[in-house]
Design an enzyme around this catalytic site. Structure first.
Site, PDB file in Angstrom:
ATOM      1  N   GLU A   1      -2.183  -9.407  -6.482  1.00 46.27           N
ATOM      2  CA  GLU A   1      -1.958 -10.486  -7.834  1.00 46.27           C
ATOM      3  C   GLU A   1      -0.682  -9.629  -8.691  1.00 46.27           C
ATOM      4  O   GLU A   1      -0.589 -10.044  -9.517  1.00 46.27           O
ATOM      5  CB  GLU A   1      -2.927 -10.160  -8.067  1.00 46.27           C
ATOM      6  CG  GLU A   1      -4.153 -11.478  -7.289  1.00 46.27           C
ATOM      7  CD  GLU A   1      -5.017 -10.792  -6.148  1.00 46.27           C
ATOM      8  OE1 GLU A   1      -4.401  -9.995  -5.989  1.00 46.27           O
ATOM      9  OE2 GLU A   1      -5.777 -11.327  -5.483  1.00 46.27           O
TER      10      GLU A   1
ATOM     11  N   CYS B   1      -1.690  -4.589  -5.434  1.00 49.61           N
ATOM     12  CA  CYS B   1      -2.566  -5.777  -4.564  1.00 49.61           C
ATOM     13  C   CYS B   1      -2.061  -6.748  -4.754  1.00 49.61           C
ATOM     14  O   CYS B   1      -0.516  -6.696  -5.983  1.00 49.61           O
ATOM     15  CB  CYS B   1      -3.892  -6.233  -5.816  1.00 49.61           C
ATOM     16  SG  CYS B   1      -5.223  -5.236  -5.625  1.00 49.61           S
TER      17      CYS B   1
ATOM     18  N   GLU C   1       1.208  -1.061   0.057  1.00 50.05           N
ATOM     19  CA  GLU C   1       0.018   0.133   0.071  1.00 50.05           C
ATOM     20  C   GLU C   1       0.663   1.451   0.063  1.00 50.05           C
ATOM     21  O   GLU C   1       2.011   0.945   0.453  1.00 50.05           O
ATOM     22  CB  GLU C   1      -1.270   0.060   0.496  1.00 50.05           C
ATOM     23  CG  GLU C   1      -2.208  -0.971   1.159  1.00 50.05           C
ATOM     24  CD  GLU C   1      -3.204  -1.197   2.398  1.00 50.05           C
ATOM     25  OE1 GLU C   1      -2.582  -0.570   3.279  1.00 50.05           O
ATOM     26  OE2 GLU C   1      -4.010  -2.325   2.273  1.00 50.05           O
TER      27      GLU C   1
HETATM   28  N1  THU Z   1      -6.189  -6.405  -2.210  1.00 50.81           N
HETATM   29  C1  THU Z   1      -5.447  -7.180  -2.868  1.00 50.81           C
HETATM   30  O1  THU Z   1      -4.375  -7.226  -2.501  1.00 50.81           O
HETATM   31  N2  THU Z   1      -5.993  -8.855  -3.667  1.00 50.81           N
HETATM   32  C2  THU Z   1      -7.411  -8.877  -3.829  1.00 50.81           C
HETATM   33  O2  THU Z   1      -8.034  -9.333  -4.091  1.00 50.81           O
HETATM   34  C3  THU Z   1      -8.428  -7.677  -2.686  1.00 50.81           C
HETATM   35  C4  THU Z   1      -7.419  -6.390  -2.404  1.00 50.81           C
HETATM   36  C5  THU Z   1      -5.759  -5.538  -1.456  1.00 50.81           C
HETATM   37  C6  THU Z   1      -5.986  -3.996  -1.766  1.00 50.81           C
HETATM   38  C7  THU Z   1      -5.640  -3.111  -0.639  1.00 50.81           C
HETATM   39  O3  THU Z   1      -4.253  -3.302  -0.184  1.00 50.81           O
HETATM   40  C8  THU Z   1      -6.349  -4.227   0.023  1.00 50.81           C
HETATM   41  O4  THU Z   1      -6.376  -5.268  -0.343  1.00 50.81           O
HETATM   42  C9  THU Z   1      -7.619  -4.136   0.338  1.00 50.81           C
HETATM   43  O5  THU Z   1      -8.105  -3.171  -0.240  1.00 50.81           O
END
Ligand code: THU
Length: 160
Positions: A74, A72, A63
């Site tokens: 992925e 994210c 983040e």
């Molecule tokens: N997030 C992911 O890394 N992958 C997902 O499939 C859903 C959301 C992360 C983004 C953010 O840092 C946190 O989860 C909350 O949304």
């Protein structure tokens, strides 16, 4: 003309019903949650990819103080594999999560941007990525190709 979109996937009661290889990959994804940098959401996501070479590569969400800059798990992983292992392909990817003080007992599913990136990767390498979704415990979803998660996705063929 009426048409229908549907796809087959597996829903398993627990991770012990996965193949040994998929259990290893899911455990890597669960462990990868601990490499997340998620001080703003406190929602740690981990992803692990099995490559055609047999190697396992992990990624996690990272983040930013400027929230939209965060990425994210992925896409962290896809970008890492795409740049560091460009001669390999991803065979399967497991995704798990660790939400602070909340249960992690059901699968979560990739966000829309990650679905596009997964589809991009499948199209780039002309190979499906099997997606394994699970919390730290509980039911597990196994989806044979990431493309199922983005029906009628934009594949860029019109740009060529
Ligand atoms: N997030 C992911 O890394 N992958 C997902 O499939 C859903 C959301 C992360 C983004 C953010 O840092 C946190 O989860 C909350 O949304």
């Amino acid at each position: 003309m009426q048409k229908k979109y549907e796809f087959d996937y597996e829903l398993l009661d627990h991770a012990g019903l996965l193949s040994a290889q998929d259990q290893v990959l899911l455990n890597e994804a669960i462990q990868a949650t601990q490499t997340a940098y998620a001080p703003y959401s406190n929602f740690k996501v981990g992803a692990a990819a099995l490559l055609s070479t047999g190697q396992i590569v992990i990624g996690s969400n990272q983040e930013s103080a400027s929230f939209p800059v965060g990425i994210c798990a992925e896409r962290t992983l896809l970008n890492s594999v795409g740049s560091q292992y460009s001669n390999a392909t991803i065979v399967s990817m497991a995704i798990s999560y660790d939400p602070l003080n909340k249960p992690s007992t059901a699968p979560i599913s990739p966000c829309g941007m990650c679905r596009q990136s997964l589809l991009d990767y499948e199209n780039r390498y002309h190979a499906p990525i099997k997606i394994i979704l699970a919390g730290k415990s509980g039911q597990v979803m196994v989806i044979p190709s990431a493309s199922h998660l983005l029906p009628f996705g934009f594949d860029g063929s019109i740009l060529k």
